[in-house]
Design a protein around this motif. Structure first.
Motif, PDB file in Angstrom:
ATOM      1  N   ARG A  17     -13.380  42.774  45.171  1.00  0.00           N
ATOM      2  CA  ARG A  17     -14.791  42.388  45.133  1.00  0.00           C
ATOM      3  C   ARG A  17     -15.458  43.016  43.921  1.00  0.00           C
ATOM      4  O   ARG A  17     -15.101  44.119  43.517  1.00  0.00           O
ATOM      5  N   PRO A  18     -16.439  42.345  43.353  1.00  0.00           N
ATOM      6  CA  PRO A  18     -17.161  42.933  42.223  1.00  0.00           C
ATOM      7  C   PRO A  18     -18.112  44.028  42.690  1.00  0.00           C
ATOM      8  O   PRO A  18     -18.666  43.958  43.788  1.00  0.00           O
ATOM      9  N   PHE A  19     -18.264  45.063  41.876  1.00  0.00           N
ATOM     10  CA  PHE A  19     -19.238  46.113  42.157  1.00  0.00           C
ATOM     11  C   PHE A  19     -19.910  46.512  40.860  1.00  0.00           C
ATOM     12  O   PHE A  19     -19.347  46.377  39.781  1.00  0.00           O
ATOM     13  N   ALA A  20     -21.143  46.974  40.978  1.00  0.00           N
ATOM     14  CA  ALA A  20     -21.970  47.269  39.810  1.00  0.00           C
ATOM     15  C   ALA A  20     -21.988  48.762  39.507  1.00  0.00           C
ATOM     16  O   ALA A  20     -21.700  49.604  40.365  1.00  0.00           O
ATOM     17  N   TRP A  21     -22.350  49.062  38.286  1.00  0.00           N
ATOM     18  CA  TRP A  21     -22.506  50.427  37.794  1.00  0.00           C
ATOM     19  C   TRP A  21     -23.499  51.193  38.659  1.00  0.00           C
ATOM     20  O   TRP A  21     -24.488  50.638  39.114  1.00  0.00           O
ATOM     21  N   ARG A  22     -23.205  52.465  38.907  1.00  0.00           N
ATOM     22  CA  ARG A  22     -24.120  53.341  39.636  1.00  0.00           C
ATOM     23  C   ARG A  22     -24.360  54.586  38.815  1.00  0.00           C
ATOM     24  O   ARG A  22     -23.481  55.025  38.061  1.00  0.00           O
ATOM     25  N   LYS A  23     -25.519  55.173  38.954  1.00  0.00           N
ATOM     26  CA  LYS A  23     -25.883  56.326  38.145  1.00  0.00           C
ATOM     27  C   LYS A  23     -24.901  57.477  38.320  1.00  0.00           C
ATOM     28  O   LYS A  23     -24.567  58.177  37.367  1.00  0.00           O
ATOM     29  N   LYS A  24     -24.382  57.676  39.532  1.00  0.00           N
ATOM     30  CA  LYS A  24     -23.448  58.776  39.757  1.00  0.00           C
ATOM     31  C   LYS A  24     -22.120  58.569  39.017  1.00  0.00           C
ATOM     32  O   LYS A  24     -21.360  59.507  38.834  1.00  0.00           O
ATOM     33  N   TRP A  25     -21.850  57.339  38.573  1.00  0.00           N
ATOM     34  CA  TRP A  25     -20.643  57.046  37.805  1.00  0.00           C
ATOM     35  C   TRP A  25     -20.906  57.030  36.307  1.00  0.00           C
ATOM     36  O   TRP A  25     -20.029  56.631  35.530  1.00  0.00           O
ATOM     37  N   ALA A  26     -22.057  57.471  35.859  1.00  0.00           N
ATOM     38  CA  ALA A  26     -22.444  57.354  34.452  1.00  0.00           C
ATOM     39  C   ALA A  26     -21.429  58.010  33.515  1.00  0.00           C
ATOM     40  O   ALA A  26     -21.070  57.442  32.489  1.00  0.00           O
ATOM     41  N   LYS A  27     -20.939  59.190  33.860  1.00  0.00           N
ATOM     42  CA  LYS A  27     -20.021  59.918  32.982  1.00  0.00           C
ATOM     43  C   LYS A  27     -18.580  59.437  33.097  1.00  0.00           C
ATOM     44  O   LYS A  27     -17.785  59.636  32.186  1.00  0.00           O
ATOM     45  N   THR A  28     -18.227  58.811  34.211  1.00  0.00           N
ATOM     46  CA  THR A  28     -16.829  58.427  34.445  1.00  0.00           C
ATOM     47  C   THR A  28     -16.632  56.930  34.658  1.00  0.00           C
ATOM     48  O   THR A  28     -15.642  56.524  35.254  1.00  0.00           O
TER      49      THR A  28
END
Length: 54
Positions: A17-28
């Motif tokens: 399934r598609p998932f979108a960018w999240r702020k907690k994943w900003a660095k990784t």
């Protein structure tokens, strides 16, 4: 401010399934492969199960 539709997306390696960018994943963001902890856990258990069945 960005709209949710403008955020980058990826496809989960487990559930496809598609998932979108999240702020907690900003660095990784480049290393993120799964949409959730559940998918990450299922992928590990499926891999170990398949290895023992062969």
């Amino acid at each position: 401010m960005r709209r949710k539709g403008d955020l980058p997306t990826k496809t989960c390696a487990t559930c496809q399934r598609p998932f979108a960018w999240r702020k907690k994943w900003a660095k990784t963001w480049e290393e993120v492969r799964y949409c959730s902890d559940r998918c990450r856990r299922e992928r590990r258990s499926n891999a170990s199960t398949e290895a023992t069945n062969q």
